[in-house]
Design an enzyme around this catalytic site. Structure first.
Site, short mmCIF file in Angstrom:
data_model
loop_
_atom_site.label_atom_id
_atom_site.label_comp_id
_atom_site.label_asym_id
_atom_site.label_seq_id
_atom_site.Cartn_x
_atom_site.Cartn_y
_atom_site.Cartn_z
CB CYS A 82 24.90 24.80 -3.76
SG CYS A 82 24.48 24.77 -2.02
CB CYS A 110 24.46 21.14 2.16
SG CYS A 110 22.82 20.45 1.91
CB CYS A 113 23.99 18.69 -4.32
SG CYS A 113 22.22 18.86 -4.29
CD GLN A 150 10.16 6.81 -9.04
OE1 GLN A 150 11.26 7.29 -8.76
NE2 GLN A 150 9.92 5.51 -8.98
CG PHE A 203 9.11 -4.15 -4.88
CD1 PHE A 203 9.28 -4.24 -3.50
CD2 PHE A 203 9.68 -5.14 -5.66
CE1 PHE A 203 9.98 -5.30 -2.93
CE2 PHE A 203 10.38 -6.20 -5.11
CZ PHE A 203 10.53 -6.28 -3.74
CD GLU A 259 3.64 -0.97 -2.28
OE1 GLU A 259 4.46 -0.88 -3.21
OE2 GLU A 259 3.91 -0.65 -1.10
CG ASP A 280 7.03 -8.86 3.62
OD1 ASP A 280 7.84 -8.46 2.76
OD2 ASP A 280 7.37 -9.12 4.79
CG ASP A 290 10.63 0.76 -8.90
OD1 ASP A 290 11.81 0.99 -8.57
OD2 ASP A 290 9.77 1.66 -9.01
CB CYS A 328 16.76 3.54 -5.72
SG CYS A 328 15.94 2.50 -4.52
C1 LIG Z 1 11.00 2.45 -5.07
S1 LIG Z 1 9.33 2.30 -4.59
C2 LIG Z 1 8.60 2.02 -6.16
C3 LIG Z 1 7.14 2.22 -6.24
C4 LIG Z 1 6.56 2.29 -7.67
N1 LIG Z 1 7.04 1.22 -8.51
C5 LIG Z 1 6.82 3.64 -8.30
O1 LIG Z 1 7.51 3.71 -9.34
O2 LIG Z 1 6.32 4.65 -7.78
C6 LIG Z 1 9.33 0.76 -3.78
C7 LIG Z 1 7.99 0.25 -3.33
O3 LIG Z 1 8.19 -1.02 -2.72
C8 LIG Z 1 7.35 -1.13 -1.58
N2 LIG Z 1 7.97 -2.14 -0.69
C9 LIG Z 1 9.07 -2.01 0.08
N3 LIG Z 1 9.36 -3.16 0.72
C10 LIG Z 1 8.42 -4.06 0.34
C11 LIG Z 1 8.18 -5.43 0.64
N4 LIG Z 1 8.96 -6.11 1.50
N5 LIG Z 1 7.12 -6.05 0.09
C12 LIG Z 1 6.33 -5.37 -0.80
N6 LIG Z 1 6.50 -4.08 -1.13
C13 LIG Z 1 7.53 -3.42 -0.57
C14 LIG Z 1 7.29 0.26 -1.02
O4 LIG Z 1 6.13 0.45 -0.24
C15 LIG Z 1 7.29 1.11 -2.30
O5 LIG Z 1 5.98 1.37 -2.74
#
Ligand SMILES: C[S@@+](CC[C@H](N)C(=O)[O-])C[C@H]1O[C@@H](n2cnc3c(N)ncnc32)[C@H](O)[C@@H]1O
Length: 444
Positions: free
Chosen positions: A84, A90, A93, A278, A307, A328, A355, A376, A402
């Site tokens: 690039c 930038c 990357c 993703q 999550f 979630e 939550d 996740d 992540c």
């Molecule tokens: C990295 S994403 C993963 C989503 C899913 N597992 C996927 O592979 O597409 C993290 C997820 O956690 C949710 N999230 C973030 N903070 C949260 C919390 N405090 N309680 C519940 N869910 C939460 C977000 O809305 C999001 O959908």
């Protein structure tokens, strides 16, 4: 020549940059070479471990200096020519000058070192999951900046650690289909009167569709929309517009919302343009396959997917087990997860909104009910949940991370609760960036 555009006025006192010569011995989490000069740590953008370089110091703090590479005196054998032309500025990357296999090793070494600092030395690294090195982003958001004096809209990416925008006419991690659109779209947007209302441009490759979403601060007039739509049609690209926080609206009457989906095996997962999915969709499939393999699912398993988003892990898992419960935080995502389960005729699933900073399960289930757990979380991790892991009976916990710092922190709770790290693998979701994604299996 690189053009930099700033949307903010700078009031900082003038710092006089100066040159230094130093050896670099590691990479930091932003992908910068790290060395020492006169007792201070120096972060050199563009530098690599095992190099001797001349660098220009651009920031001097009490305990560290920030610099950019001027000249490589002794070159690392992992240095390659970046693809690039905007790499120096930038913010996207930053690791393109490092051979892609060396990037994997550096990221792995970075995670190993983080664990080591927390006295965890047995990791059992598995081969990294890798996909295409280039053009892998199915979704990308470009920023805009309106330069009033010239009545010009600049489109590009943010500079590293700055609000400045680097104007680009192609991007090596975007699908080529969008690179073809980008420069003509930029020219077209500059022909319209209300161009300053366009705050972002998002490209999405969704199932078989190419989508361009314009985010607006105020509405454009109908003729302007028609002109943009006509240009995009040339590239078989569908126009959506979104006014501030409103829902995105498709500008093509024949397009149905249910055409936004991705597939895994025979499963169809629908989503909206503003939902989390993703970004590297090809590698997402490989990651799901690995998750299923590592979890060693059986028809008697009770699995908790925390999550869970719109069911990315939940649905493939549900196909093989007795029961899956997904939790979630975002209500709209829970609704989508339920719809996805329904459209795939999966009846052994339940989804709840909660939550997950709260540790009690807010439904009829208890932690004891599950023998496998998937975690996740977003970058902040799952600390509250993992603090509670002494209560878990699950024999396998699969943690997709992540943010490696969160993984290492949360691992401390899992290890204290009697889990061991069975294996870990790097997921090369974002080649050439400093982003580090891992999947780790804990067992007890
Ligand atoms: C990295 S994403 C993963 C989503 C899913 N597992 C996927 O592979 O597409 C993290 C997820 O956690 C949710 N999230 C973030 N903070 C949260 C919390 N405090 N309680 C519940 N869910 C939460 C977000 O809305 C999001 O959908």
């Amino acid at each position: 020549m690189v053009q930099l555009f700033s949307s903010t006025k700078t009031t900082k006192r003038q710092f006089q940059p100066y040159k230094i010569e130093l050896d670099l011995n590691s990479l930091d989490h932003h992908g910068r070479g790290v060395g020492r000069y006169q007792g201070k740590v120096v972060f050199v953008t563009g530098g690599l471990p095992n190099e001797k370089v001349i660098a220009l110091v651009t920031t001097a703090k009490k305990h560290f200096l920030e610099a950019r590479l001027l000249k490589v005196l002794v070159r690392s054998n992992t240095r390659v020519t970046p693809k690039c032309k905007w790499i120096e500025n930038c913010g996207g990357c930053q690791l393109q000058h490092l051979d892609s296999q060396a990037q994997i090793l550096e990221k792995q070494a970075f995670v190993t070192e983080l664990f080591k600092k927390n006295r965890v030395t047995k990791l059992n690294w598995q081969p990294a999951i890798q996909g295409n090195e280039w053009h892998y982003r199915n979704r990308a958001r470009l920023a805009t900046w309106y330069e009033g004096k010239k009545d010009k809209l600049h489109i590009g990416y943010r500079e590293f650690a700055s609000k400045n925008i680097i104007e680009v006419d192609r991007c090596e991690v975007l699908p080529e289909a969008f690179n073809l659109v980008l420069s003509e779209l930029s020219a077209q947007l500059n022909l319209i009167k209300h161009k300053k209302y366009i705050s972002h441009i998002e490209f999405n490759l969704v199932s078989k569709h190419k989508i361009c979403l314009l985010k607006l601060t105020q509405n454009l007039v109908s003729d302007e929309i028609q002109a943009i739509k006509a240009l995009l049609q040339k590239f078989d690209c569908i126009l959506f517009v979104q006014l501030n926080e409103d829902a995105p609206i498709c500008m093509h009457e024949k397009f149905e919302e249910n055409e936004l989906f991705y597939t895994f095996d025979k499963l169809k997962l629908s989503y909206g343009l503003n939902d989390f999915v993703q970004i590297n969709s090809a590698l997402n499939i490989t990651m799901l396959e690995l998750a299923l393999e590592w979890l060693e699912l059986t028809s008697t398993d009770m699995v908790l997917d925390l999550f869970c988003g719109l069911g990315n892990f939940s649905l493939p898992i549900a196909q093989q087990v007795k029961k899956l419960v997904g939790i979630e935080g975002v209500a709209e995502m829970v609704t989508k997860a339920k719809l996805n389960a329904k459209q795939n005729q999966l009846e052994n699933v339940e989804f709840f909104q909660q939550d997950l900073n709260q540790t009690e399960l807010k439904n009829d289930y208890h932690w004891h009910d599950f023998n496998k757990i998937v975690l996740d979380p977003s970058r902040t991790g799952a600390e509250s949940i993992c603090k509670n892991s002494t209560e878990w009976r699950a024999e396998k916990v699969l943690y997709i991370a992540c943010e490696p710092n969160s993984l290492v922190r949360d691992s401390q709770y899992l290890l204290a609760a009697g889990y061991q790290i069975d294996k870990i693998s790097l997921i090369d979701m974002f080649p050439h960036t400093a982003h580090v994604e891992t999947i780790a299996l804990f067992t007890k």
